[in-house]
Scaffold this motif. Structure first.
Motif, PDB file in Angstrom:
ATOM      1  N   GLY A  22      18.049   3.677 -34.929  1.00 34.84           N
ATOM      2  CA  GLY A  22      17.489   5.002 -34.651  1.00 34.84           C
ATOM      3  C   GLY A  22      16.052   4.935 -34.158  1.00 34.84           C
ATOM      4  O   GLY A  22      15.662   5.663 -33.238  1.00 34.84           O
ATOM      5  N   LEU A  23      15.255   4.055 -34.755  1.00 37.10           N
ATOM      6  CA  LEU A  23      13.867   3.897 -34.308  1.00 37.10           C
ATOM      7  C   LEU A  23      13.786   3.332 -32.894  1.00 37.10           C
ATOM      8  O   LEU A  23      12.963   3.773 -32.083  1.00 37.10           O
ATOM      9  CB  LEU A  23      13.103   3.004 -35.275  1.00 37.10           C
ATOM     10  N   VAL A  24      14.632   2.355 -32.595  1.00 38.79           N
ATOM     11  CA  VAL A  24      14.651   1.776 -31.240  1.00 38.79           C
ATOM     12  C   VAL A  24      15.090   2.829 -30.227  1.00 38.79           C
ATOM     13  O   VAL A  24      14.481   2.978 -29.159  1.00 38.79           O
ATOM     14  CB  VAL A  24      15.557   0.529 -31.185  1.00 38.79           C
ATOM     15  N   ALA A  25      16.128   3.595 -30.559  1.00 37.59           N
ATOM     16  CA  ALA A  25      16.603   4.644 -29.654  1.00 37.59           C
ATOM     17  C   ALA A  25      15.531   5.710 -29.463  1.00 37.59           C
ATOM     18  O   ALA A  25      15.298   6.175 -28.339  1.00 37.59           O
ATOM     19  CB  ALA A  25      17.882   5.266 -30.200  1.00 37.59           C
ATOM     20  N   ALA A  26      14.860   6.102 -30.538  1.00 34.92           N
ATOM     21  CA  ALA A  26      13.796   7.105 -30.430  1.00 34.92           C
ATOM     22  C   ALA A  26      12.657   6.604 -29.552  1.00 34.92           C
ATOM     23  O   ALA A  26      12.088   7.361 -28.758  1.00 34.92           O
ATOM     24  CB  ALA A  26      13.282   7.462 -31.813  1.00 34.92           C
ATOM     25  N   PHE A  27      12.328   5.313 -29.671  1.00 34.82           N
ATOM     26  CA  PHE A  27      11.275   4.743 -28.834  1.00 34.82           C
ATOM     27  C   PHE A  27      11.625   4.855 -27.352  1.00 34.82           C
ATOM     28  O   PHE A  27      10.807   5.293 -26.541  1.00 34.82           O
ATOM     29  CB  PHE A  27      11.041   3.279 -29.211  1.00 34.82           C
ATOM     30  N   TYR A  28      12.838   4.464 -26.990  1.00 32.82           N
ATOM     31  CA  TYR A  28      13.218   4.501 -25.581  1.00 32.82           C
ATOM     32  C   TYR A  28      13.369   5.929 -25.055  1.00 32.82           C
ATOM     33  O   TYR A  28      13.012   6.211 -23.908  1.00 32.82           O
ATOM     34  CB  TYR A  28      14.501   3.695 -25.343  1.00 32.82           C
ATOM     35  N   VAL A  29      13.873   6.832 -25.867  1.00 32.65           N
ATOM     36  CA  VAL A  29      13.985   8.227 -25.433  1.00 32.65           C
ATOM     37  C   VAL A  29      12.604   8.829 -25.235  1.00 32.65           C
ATOM     38  O   VAL A  29      12.330   9.506 -24.233  1.00 32.65           O
ATOM     39  CB  VAL A  29      14.817   9.047 -26.449  1.00 32.65           C
ATOM     40  N   LEU A  30      11.694   8.582 -26.175  1.00 29.59           N
ATOM     41  CA  LEU A  30      10.335   9.117 -26.028  1.00 29.59           C
ATOM     42  C   LEU A  30       9.598   8.476 -24.860  1.00 29.59           C
ATOM     43  O   LEU A  30       8.792   9.128 -24.203  1.00 29.59           O
ATOM     44  CB  LEU A  30       9.550   8.916 -27.330  1.00 29.59           C
ATOM     45  N   ARG A  31       9.879   7.227 -24.604  1.00 32.08           N
ATOM     46  CA  ARG A  31       9.216   6.554 -23.482  1.00 32.08           C
ATOM     47  C   ARG A  31       9.642   7.158 -22.143  1.00 32.08           C
ATOM     48  O   ARG A  31       8.827   7.313 -21.235  1.00 32.08           O
ATOM     49  CB  ARG A  31       9.548   5.065 -23.514  1.00 32.08           C
ATOM     50  N   GLU A  32      10.915   7.509 -22.042  1.00 33.92           N
ATOM     51  CA  GLU A  32      11.412   8.087 -20.800  1.00 33.92           C
ATOM     52  C   GLU A  32      11.045   9.563 -20.665  1.00 33.92           C
ATOM     53  O   GLU A  32      10.904  10.063 -19.563  1.00 33.92           O
ATOM     54  CB  GLU A  32      12.938   7.930 -20.717  1.00 33.92           C
ATOM     55  N   HIS A  33      10.910  10.266 -21.766  1.00 31.51           N
ATOM     56  CA  HIS A  33      10.655  11.709 -21.741  1.00 31.51           C
ATOM     57  C   HIS A  33       9.346  12.045 -22.448  1.00 31.51           C
ATOM     58  O   HIS A  33       9.262  12.986 -23.237  1.00 31.51           O
ATOM     59  CB  HIS A  33      11.818  12.446 -22.410  1.00 31.51           C
ATOM     60  N   TYR A  34       8.311  11.281 -22.164  1.00 32.76           N
ATOM     61  CA  TYR A  34       7.020  11.413 -22.825  1.00 32.76           C
ATOM     62  C   TYR A  34       6.412  12.804 -22.624  1.00 32.76           C
ATOM     63  O   TYR A  34       5.891  13.393 -23.555  1.00 32.76           O
ATOM     64  CB  TYR A  34       6.088  10.330 -22.284  1.00 32.76           C
ATOM     65  N   GLU A  35       6.472  13.323 -21.408  1.00 32.36           N
ATOM     66  CA  GLU A  35       5.872  14.627 -21.114  1.00 32.36           C
ATOM     67  C   GLU A  35       6.573  15.741 -21.890  1.00 32.36           C
ATOM     68  O   GLU A  35       5.933  16.648 -22.409  1.00 32.36           O
ATOM     69  CB  GLU A  35       5.930  14.938 -19.616  1.00 32.36           C
ATOM     70  N   HIS A  36       7.891  15.676 -21.963  1.00 37.86           N
ATOM     71  CA  HIS A  36       8.644  16.688 -22.693  1.00 37.86           C
ATOM     72  C   HIS A  36       8.342  16.619 -24.193  1.00 37.86           C
ATOM     73  O   HIS A  36       8.235  17.643 -24.864  1.00 37.86           O
ATOM     74  CB  HIS A  36      10.144  16.524 -22.477  1.00 37.86           C
TER      75      HIS A  36
END
Length: 88
Positions: A22-36
């Protein structure tokens, strides 16, 4: 009764693995959608207040012992409006 308390799910092997993924997935999702994610930050802070009240008030002991057997609120031994200490 139970001799040993139940282990919380997040301390089991499966729970640790799930939290890690979950932490790894959250990192990649936040990295791709940082502005949102930054745009939603003020709303997440506002949402944190009621969630803390909902989930953290269990530490107060469930508000037991604040009422007498007849349902009325119990008062301090000093009573309201009395000053401690000084003798008249």
């Amino acid at each position: 009764m139970h001799d040993q308390p139940q282990t919380p799910w997040w301390r089991t092997r499966g729970g640790v693995a799930l939290l890690g993924f979950g932490l790894v997935a959250a990192f990649y999702v936040l990295r791709e959608h940082y502005e949102h994610a930054l745009g939603a930050l003020p709303y997440l802070l506002l949402l944190a207040c009621p969630l803390m009240h909902l989930f953290m008030h269990h530490g107060h002991g469930g508000h037991q012992g604040h009422h007498r057997a007849d349902g009325r609120a119990a008062q301090d031994a000093e009573g309201p409006g009395r000053v401690q200490g000084g003798a008249s």
